[in-house]
Design an enzyme around this catalytic site. Structure first.
Site, PDB file in Angstrom:
ATOM      1  N   SER A 131      -2.647  21.958  42.391  1.00 42.35           N
ATOM      2  CA  SER A 131      -2.441  20.594  42.880  1.00 42.35           C
ATOM      3  C   SER A 131      -3.584  19.756  42.336  1.00 42.35           C
ATOM      4  CB  SER A 131      -2.487  20.588  44.408  1.00 42.35           C
ATOM      5  OG  SER A 131      -2.604  19.252  44.881  1.00 42.35           O
ATOM      6  N   TYR A 164      -5.564  23.720  52.692  1.00 37.87           N
ATOM      7  CA  TYR A 164      -4.760  23.607  51.458  1.00 37.87           C
ATOM      8  C   TYR A 164      -5.657  23.216  50.284  1.00 37.87           C
ATOM      9  CZ  TYR A 164      -1.004  21.776  48.399  1.00 37.87           C
ATOM     10  OH  TYR A 164      -0.149  21.515  47.353  1.00 37.87           O
TER      11      TYR A 164
HETATM   12  O1  NJP Z   1       7.628  22.368  47.753  1.00 46.00           O
HETATM   13  P1  NJP Z   1       8.961  22.859  48.493  1.00 46.00           P
HETATM   14  P2  NJP Z   1       7.310  22.031  46.208  1.00 46.00           P
HETATM   15  N1  NJP Z   1       6.810  33.387  50.273  1.00 46.00           N
HETATM   16  O2  NJP Z   1       8.583  22.889  49.926  1.00 46.00           O
HETATM   17  C1  NJP Z   1       8.638  28.773  49.006  1.00 46.00           C
HETATM   18  C2  NJP Z   1       2.684  22.239  44.836  1.00 46.00           C
HETATM   19  N2  NJP Z   1       2.470  20.796  45.021  1.00 46.00           N
HETATM   20  O3  NJP Z   1       8.427  22.362  45.320  1.00 46.00           O
HETATM   21  O4  NJP Z   1      10.190  30.876  51.290  1.00 46.00           O
HETATM   22  C3  NJP Z   1       7.596  33.012  49.256  1.00 46.00           C
HETATM   23  O5  NJP Z   1      10.132  22.038  48.079  1.00 46.00           O
HETATM   24  C4  NJP Z   1       9.810  28.046  49.664  1.00 46.00           C
HETATM   25  O6  NJP Z   1      10.922  28.880  49.951  1.00 46.00           O
HETATM   26  P3  NJP Z   1      11.111  29.685  51.367  1.00 46.00           P
HETATM   27  C5  NJP Z   1       2.836  23.011  46.126  1.00 46.00           C
HETATM   28  O7  NJP Z   1       1.604  23.297  46.742  1.00 46.00           O
HETATM   29  C6  NJP Z   1       3.447  20.019  45.551  1.00 46.00           C
HETATM   30  O8  NJP Z   1       6.749  20.673  46.152  1.00 46.00           O
HETATM   31  O9  NJP Z   1      12.540  30.096  51.383  1.00 46.00           O
HETATM   32  N3  NJP Z   1       7.968  31.749  49.026  1.00 46.00           N
HETATM   33  C7  NJP Z   1      10.179  27.071  48.574  1.00 46.00           C
HETATM   34  O10 NJP Z   1      11.003  27.700  47.605  1.00 46.00           O
HETATM   35  C8  NJP Z   1       3.531  24.261  45.630  1.00 46.00           C
HETATM   36  O11 NJP Z   1       2.597  25.195  45.162  1.00 46.00           O
HETATM   37  C9  NJP Z   1       3.210  18.654  45.732  1.00 46.00           C
HETATM   38  O12 NJP Z   1      10.715  28.732  52.449  1.00 46.00           O
HETATM   39  C10 NJP Z   1       7.554  30.819  49.891  1.00 46.00           C
HETATM   40  C11 NJP Z   1       8.841  26.726  47.917  1.00 46.00           C
HETATM   41  O13 NJP Z   1       7.916  27.756  48.312  1.00 46.00           O
HETATM   42  C12 NJP Z   1       4.377  23.771  44.457  1.00 46.00           C
HETATM   43  O14 NJP Z   1       3.910  22.448  44.147  1.00 46.00           O
HETATM   44  C13 NJP Z   1       1.977  18.103  45.371  1.00 46.00           C
HETATM   45  C14 NJP Z   1       6.722  31.126  50.988  1.00 46.00           C
HETATM   46  C15 NJP Z   1       8.293  25.387  48.354  1.00 46.00           C
HETATM   47  O15 NJP Z   1       9.175  24.361  47.967  1.00 46.00           O
HETATM   48  C16 NJP Z   1       5.865  23.671  44.749  1.00 46.00           C
HETATM   49  O16 NJP Z   1       6.103  23.027  45.984  1.00 46.00           O
HETATM   50  C17 NJP Z   1       1.008  18.942  44.847  1.00 46.00           C
HETATM   51  C18 NJP Z   1       6.369  32.472  51.170  1.00 46.00           C
HETATM   52  N4  NJP Z   1       5.602  32.876  52.193  1.00 46.00           N
HETATM   53  C19 NJP Z   1       1.264  20.291  44.663  1.00 46.00           C
HETATM   54  N5  NJP Z   1       6.458  29.971  51.669  1.00 46.00           N
HETATM   55  C20 NJP Z   1       4.242  17.747  46.293  1.00 46.00           C
HETATM   56  N6  NJP Z   1       5.474  18.203  46.503  1.00 46.00           N
HETATM   57  O17 NJP Z   1       3.919  16.561  46.560  1.00 46.00           O
HETATM   58  C21 NJP Z   1       7.103  28.986  51.006  1.00 46.00           C
HETATM   59  O18 NJP Z   1      -0.182  18.406  44.538  1.00 46.00           O
HETATM   60  N7  NJP Z   1       7.771  29.475  49.948  1.00 46.00           N
END
Ligand code: NJP
Length: 243
Positions: free
Chosen positions: A146, A159
């Site tokens: 990030s 975070y």
């Molecule tokens: O978020 P979201 P993003 N084990 O919530 C999964 C970074 N980022 O696409 O497990 C395995 O739509 C969850 O699936 P589920 C951010 O930190 C974002 O934006 O079924 N998987 C889902 O597929 C992250 O590293 C912003 O709940 C797990 C996914 O993670 C990356 O971008 C800004 C899990 C999250 O999808 C992608 O995030 C920034 C687990 N324990 C950085 N827990 C932003 N969106 O503004 C969750 O600076 N997941």
């Protein structure tokens, strides 16, 4: 010096957090480039939906339900993917989450989840996949951190700490394995229009947020750089963000 981009067609990728948001868009983009993709997240039904989308477009996807906090489960998934695909060329550590509120209001469970998913999950997946890449003297690991992996903001302290950790881990490992044919890269995005923080894609107040497909395109660019190049830490911001 070979100037030609790396050809992803026919290669394989394991993507965490692939069920929605940036991970989903990355899986779609890499499958479009001809990669076979292993889709990891906790919710199997969501992964199936993404896999169906990829397969309907003629691509190959494998659904791999996984909680990235569980090392034994990671080892099982990596074995399964290696068995099915024969090799792993690319690992994308993208799973991430965080509440946004004063630290005093965070529960201990929230603190642990944020440190464990964002930082430990990245380290764990890398630990499980790296021996395979070292044996082949080839591979790419791309960690989604990030922009707060390099600057600090309030209300997300665990975070921010975890993402600083991801940036440091990636940079350290790159210097260790770059002479063994392995690229380790970090992406530092600003605000993306995804589910992150409890939003639905397309519903953010920040209408200027990065479109996840644009960020996925950047990931594709990082992965296809000529072999003698590494885009080791790439920041991408929407012009409308205060950064
Ligand atoms: O978020 P979201 P993003 N084990 O919530 C999964 C970074 N980022 O696409 O497990 C395995 O739509 C969850 O699936 P589920 C951010 O930190 C974002 O934006 O079924 N998987 C889902 O597929 C992250 O590293 C912003 O709940 C797990 C996914 O993670 C990356 O971008 C800004 C899990 C999250 O999808 C992608 O995030 C920034 C687990 N324990 C950085 N827990 C932003 N969106 O503004 C969750 O600076 N997941």
């Amino acid at each position: 010096m070979a100037m030609n981009p790396i050809e992803l067609d026919g290669q394989t990728a394991l993507i965490t957090g692939a069920s929605r948001g940036l991970g989903r868009h990355t899986a779609l983009r890499l499958a479009e480039a001809g990669m076979r993709v292993a889709l990891c997240a906790r919710n199997e039904a969501d992964l199936r939906t993404v896999a169906d989308e990829i397969e309907a477009a003629g691509g190959t996807a494998r659904v791999c339900p996984l909680d990235v906090r569980d090392y034994a489960a990671i080892e099982r998934v990596v074995d399964d993917v290696l068995g099915a695909f024969g090799a792993l060329d690319v690992l994308i550590n993208n799973a991430g989450l965080s509440p946004y509120k004063p630290f005093a209001e965070w529960s201990l469970e929230e603190v642990e989840a944020v440190l464990d998913v964002n930082l430990k999950g990245t380290v764990y997946l890398t630990k499980a996949v790296l021996p395979h890449m070292l044996a082949r003297q080839a591979g790419q690991i791309l960690n989604v951190a990030s922009d707060v992996g390099r600057r600090v903001i309030p209300n997300m302290a665990p975070y921010v700490a975890a993402k600083h950790g991801v940036v440091a881990f990636s940079g350290s490992l790159l210097r260790e394995v770059k002479d063994q044919g392995i690229r380790v890269m970090t992406l530092l995005p600003g605000i993306i229009d995804t589910y992150f923080g409890g939003n639905e894609e397309g519903t953010r107040d920040e209408t200027w947020a990065l479109r996840p497909a644009v960020v996925a395109e950047t990931i594709h660019r990082m992965l296809t750089q000529p072999r003698h190049v590494v885009l080791d830490a790439v920041t991408i911001h929407p012009m409308g963000q205060d950064f």
